[in-house]
Design a protein around this motif. Structure first.
Motif, PDB file in Angstrom:
ATOM      1  N   LYS A   1     -52.719  19.285   8.355  1.00  0.00           N
ATOM      2  CA  LYS A   1     -54.132  19.451   8.471  1.00  0.00           C
ATOM      3  C   LYS A   1     -54.271  20.902   8.489  1.00  0.00           C
ATOM      4  O   LYS A   1     -55.114  21.469   8.067  1.00  0.00           O
ATOM      5  N   ALA A   2     -53.388  21.804   9.476  1.00  0.00           N
ATOM      6  CA  ALA A   2     -53.377  23.041   9.714  1.00  0.00           C
ATOM      7  C   ALA A   2     -53.745  24.024   8.391  1.00  0.00           C
ATOM      8  O   ALA A   2     -54.319  24.987   7.915  1.00  0.00           O
ATOM      9  N   PHE A   3     -52.333  23.501   7.426  1.00  0.00           N
ATOM     10  CA  PHE A   3     -52.278  24.022   6.473  1.00  0.00           C
ATOM     11  C   PHE A   3     -53.477  24.117   5.096  1.00  0.00           C
ATOM     12  O   PHE A   3     -53.847  24.700   4.689  1.00  0.00           O
ATOM     13  N   ILE A   4     -54.061  22.518   5.473  1.00  0.00           N
ATOM     14  CA  ILE A   4     -55.475  22.537   4.719  1.00  0.00           C
ATOM     15  C   ILE A   4     -56.438  23.289   5.197  1.00  0.00           C
ATOM     16  O   ILE A   4     -57.149  23.866   4.380  1.00  0.00           O
ATOM     17  N   ASP A   5     -56.538  23.330   6.335  1.00  0.00           N
ATOM     18  CA  ASP A   5     -57.738  24.106   7.115  1.00  0.00           C
ATOM     19  C   ASP A   5     -57.532  25.510   6.911  1.00  0.00           C
ATOM     20  O   ASP A   5     -58.628  26.182   6.426  1.00  0.00           O
ATOM     21  N   GLU A   6     -56.398  26.085   6.837  1.00  0.00           N
ATOM     22  CA  GLU A   6     -56.061  27.555   6.508  1.00  0.00           C
ATOM     23  C   GLU A   6     -56.080  27.959   4.831  1.00  0.00           C
ATOM     24  O   GLU A   6     -55.723  28.846   4.658  1.00  0.00           O
ATOM     25  N   GLN A   7     -56.212  26.947   4.080  1.00  0.00           N
ATOM     26  CA  GLN A   7     -55.823  27.101   2.810  1.00  0.00           C
ATOM     27  C   GLN A   7     -54.708  27.844   2.315  1.00  0.00           C
ATOM     28  O   GLN A   7     -54.767  28.972   1.531  1.00  0.00           O
ATOM     29  N   ALA A   8     -53.758  27.403   3.002  1.00  0.00           N
ATOM     30  CA  ALA A   8     -52.524  28.006   2.972  1.00  0.00           C
ATOM     31  C   ALA A   8     -51.868  28.030   1.431  1.00  0.00           C
ATOM     32  O   ALA A   8     -50.995  28.637   1.274  1.00  0.00           O
ATOM     33  N   ALA A   9     -52.187  27.014   0.748  1.00  0.00           N
ATOM     34  CA  ALA A   9     -51.492  26.869  -0.969  1.00  0.00           C
ATOM     35  C   ALA A   9     -52.352  27.673  -1.649  1.00  0.00           C
ATOM     36  O   ALA A   9     -53.353  27.675  -1.886  1.00  0.00           O
ATOM     37  N   GLN A  10     -51.684  28.216  -2.439  1.00  0.00           N
ATOM     38  CA  GLN A  10     -52.161  28.789  -3.688  1.00  0.00           C
ATOM     39  C   GLN A  10     -51.713  28.103  -4.908  1.00  0.00           C
ATOM     40  O   GLN A  10     -52.405  27.050  -5.363  1.00  0.00           O
ATOM     41  N   CYS A  11     -50.324  28.161  -5.316  1.00  0.00           N
ATOM     42  CA  CYS A  11     -49.974  27.214  -6.565  1.00  0.00           C
ATOM     43  C   CYS A  11     -49.270  25.901  -6.003  1.00  0.00           C
ATOM     44  O   CYS A  11     -49.628  24.794  -6.563  1.00  0.00           O
ATOM     45  N   GLY A  12     -49.063  25.806  -4.699  1.00  0.00           N
ATOM     46  CA  GLY A  12     -48.838  24.734  -3.789  1.00  0.00           C
ATOM     47  C   GLY A  12     -47.517  24.542  -4.045  1.00  0.00           C
ATOM     48  O   GLY A  12     -47.121  23.380  -3.206  1.00  0.00           O
ATOM     49  N   TYR A  13     -46.270  24.862  -4.869  1.00  0.00           N
ATOM     50  CA  TYR A  13     -45.225  24.380  -5.164  1.00  0.00           C
ATOM     51  C   TYR A  13     -44.357  24.400  -3.773  1.00  0.00           C
ATOM     52  O   TYR A  13     -43.581  23.461  -3.636  1.00  0.00           O
ATOM     53  N   CYS A  14     -44.574  25.521  -3.025  1.00  0.00           N
ATOM     54  CA  CYS A  14     -43.490  25.744  -1.945  1.00  0.00           C
ATOM     55  C   CYS A  14     -44.274  25.061  -0.642  1.00  0.00           C
ATOM     56  O   CYS A  14     -43.398  24.948   0.166  1.00  0.00           O
ATOM     57  N   ILE A  15     -45.422  24.670  -0.568  1.00  0.00           N
ATOM     58  CA  ILE A  15     -46.082  24.263   0.583  1.00  0.00           C
ATOM     59  C   ILE A  15     -45.466  22.782   1.395  1.00  0.00           C
ATOM     60  O   ILE A  15     -45.246  23.053   2.522  1.00  0.00           O
ATOM     61  N   ALA A  16     -45.124  21.979   0.469  1.00  0.00           N
ATOM     62  CA  ALA A  16     -44.215  20.778   1.178  1.00  0.00           C
ATOM     63  C   ALA A  16     -43.103  21.377   1.787  1.00  0.00           C
ATOM     64  O   ALA A  16     -42.957  20.932   3.287  1.00  0.00           O
ATOM     65  N   GLY A  17     -42.350  22.226   1.355  1.00  0.00           N
ATOM     66  CA  GLY A  17     -41.229  22.772   2.141  1.00  0.00           C
ATOM     67  C   GLY A  17     -41.676  23.525   3.140  1.00  0.00           C
ATOM     68  O   GLY A  17     -40.809  23.795   4.341  1.00  0.00           O
ATOM     69  N   MET A  18     -42.591  24.372   3.351  1.00  0.00           N
ATOM     70  CA  MET A  18     -43.102  25.302   4.143  1.00  0.00           C
ATOM     71  C   MET A  18     -43.737  24.248   5.419  1.00  0.00           C
ATOM     72  O   MET A  18     -43.555  24.741   6.460  1.00  0.00           O
ATOM     73  N   ILE A  19     -44.371  23.171   4.927  1.00  0.00           N
ATOM     74  CA  ILE A  19     -44.875  22.158   6.086  1.00  0.00           C
ATOM     75  C   ILE A  19     -43.604  21.648   6.996  1.00  0.00           C
ATOM     76  O   ILE A  19     -43.787  21.853   8.050  1.00  0.00           O
ATOM     77  N   MET A  20     -42.730  21.192   6.192  1.00  0.00           N
ATOM     78  CA  MET A  20     -41.728  20.726   6.830  1.00  0.00           C
ATOM     79  C   MET A  20     -40.914  21.708   7.595  1.00  0.00           C
ATOM     80  O   MET A  20     -40.492  21.080   8.863  1.00  0.00           O
ATOM     81  N   ARG A  21     -40.614  22.843   7.136  1.00  0.00           N
ATOM     82  CA  ARG A  21     -39.944  23.752   7.838  1.00  0.00           C
ATOM     83  C   ARG A  21     -40.799  24.213   9.380  1.00  0.00           C
ATOM     84  O   ARG A  21     -40.451  24.347  10.397  1.00  0.00           O
ATOM     85  N   SER A  22     -42.276  24.380   9.091  1.00  0.00           N
ATOM     86  CA  SER A  22     -43.007  24.489  10.076  1.00  0.00           C
ATOM     87  C   SER A  22     -43.023  23.539  11.385  1.00  0.00           C
ATOM     88  O   SER A  22     -42.878  23.460  12.184  1.00  0.00           O
ATOM     89  N   GLU A  23     -42.985  22.084  10.819  1.00  0.00           N
ATOM     90  CA  GLU A  23     -43.093  20.854  11.626  1.00  0.00           C
ATOM     91  C   GLU A  23     -41.571  20.891  12.618  1.00  0.00           C
ATOM     92  O   GLU A  23     -41.708  20.722  13.600  1.00  0.00           O
ATOM     93  N   GLY A  24     -40.362  21.248  11.861  1.00  0.00           N
ATOM     94  CA  GLY A  24     -39.220  21.380  12.403  1.00  0.00           C
ATOM     95  C   GLY A  24     -39.310  22.519  13.535  1.00  0.00           C
ATOM     96  O   GLY A  24     -38.436  22.406  14.675  1.00  0.00           O
ATOM     97  N   LEU A  25     -39.897  23.437  13.174  1.00  0.00           N
ATOM     98  CA  LEU A  25     -39.940  24.543  14.452  1.00  0.00           C
ATOM     99  C   LEU A  25     -40.931  24.460  15.430  1.00  0.00           C
ATOM    100  O   LEU A  25     -40.375  24.100  16.896  1.00  0.00           O
TER     101      LEU A  25
END
Length: 154
Positions: free
Chosen positions: A87-111
């Motif tokens: 939700k935070a990634f959606i709200d911040e419009q963190a994706a541009q092409c979106g390819y890395c975003i799943a990995g970024m979300i998972m790494r963020s969740e781990g943190l």
């Protein structure tokens, strides 16, 4: 056959034991959140959580996963009810092409599972193994901060 526990569900993997988890997730389980980026553990597009720790699924053979818990992007939430980091990634419009975003979300969740209120420096350091070529780094940082604040109710 290897028994995998992915997103709380048991799956009997039919692949060779040396097969990287990424291929079993995508080809056998039809979980396509983790992306094939480089296949060398250098980009982070395939990041999943193994016992709450981010790992590159392209580098983990399924033979070492028996009895261990794996969480993928699909295990964090749904389209209708995204998880806090999603939700935070959606709200911040963190994706541009979106390819890395799943990995970024998972790494963020781990943190955030490890450190509920990381500093900006800790976030930057933790996210370093995952690459984003589009340059949405500042939005990704804001998204991680937003997810941490959502957890605290702030």
């Amino acid at each position: 056959m290897i028994t995998l526990t992915v997103n709380g569900k048991t799956h009997q993997a039919e692949s060779d034991p040396t097969t990287p988890l990424l291929y079993v997730l995508r080809d056998e389980m039809k979980l396509n959140g983790a992306k094939y980026g480089c296949g060398l553990g250098q980009c982070g597009s395939c990041t999943v959580l193994l016992e709450d720790k981010p790992v590159f699924s392209c580098q983990i053979p399924i033979s070492v996963l028996e009895g261990r818990k794996v969480t993928t992007l699909e295990g964090l939430g749904t389209i209708d009810e995204p998880g806090r980091v999603q939700k935070a990634f959606i709200d911040e419009q963190a994706a541009q092409c979106g390819y890395c975003i799943a990995g970024m979300i998972m790494r963020s969740e781990g943190l955030l599972r490890r450190n509920a209120f990381p500093s900006d420096a800790e976030i930057r350091d933790w996210m370093q193994p995952n690459l984003c070529r589009c340059g949405t780094h500042s939005r990704i940082l804001k998204a991680v901060r937003r997810a941490a604040n959502a957890e605290s109710g702030a």
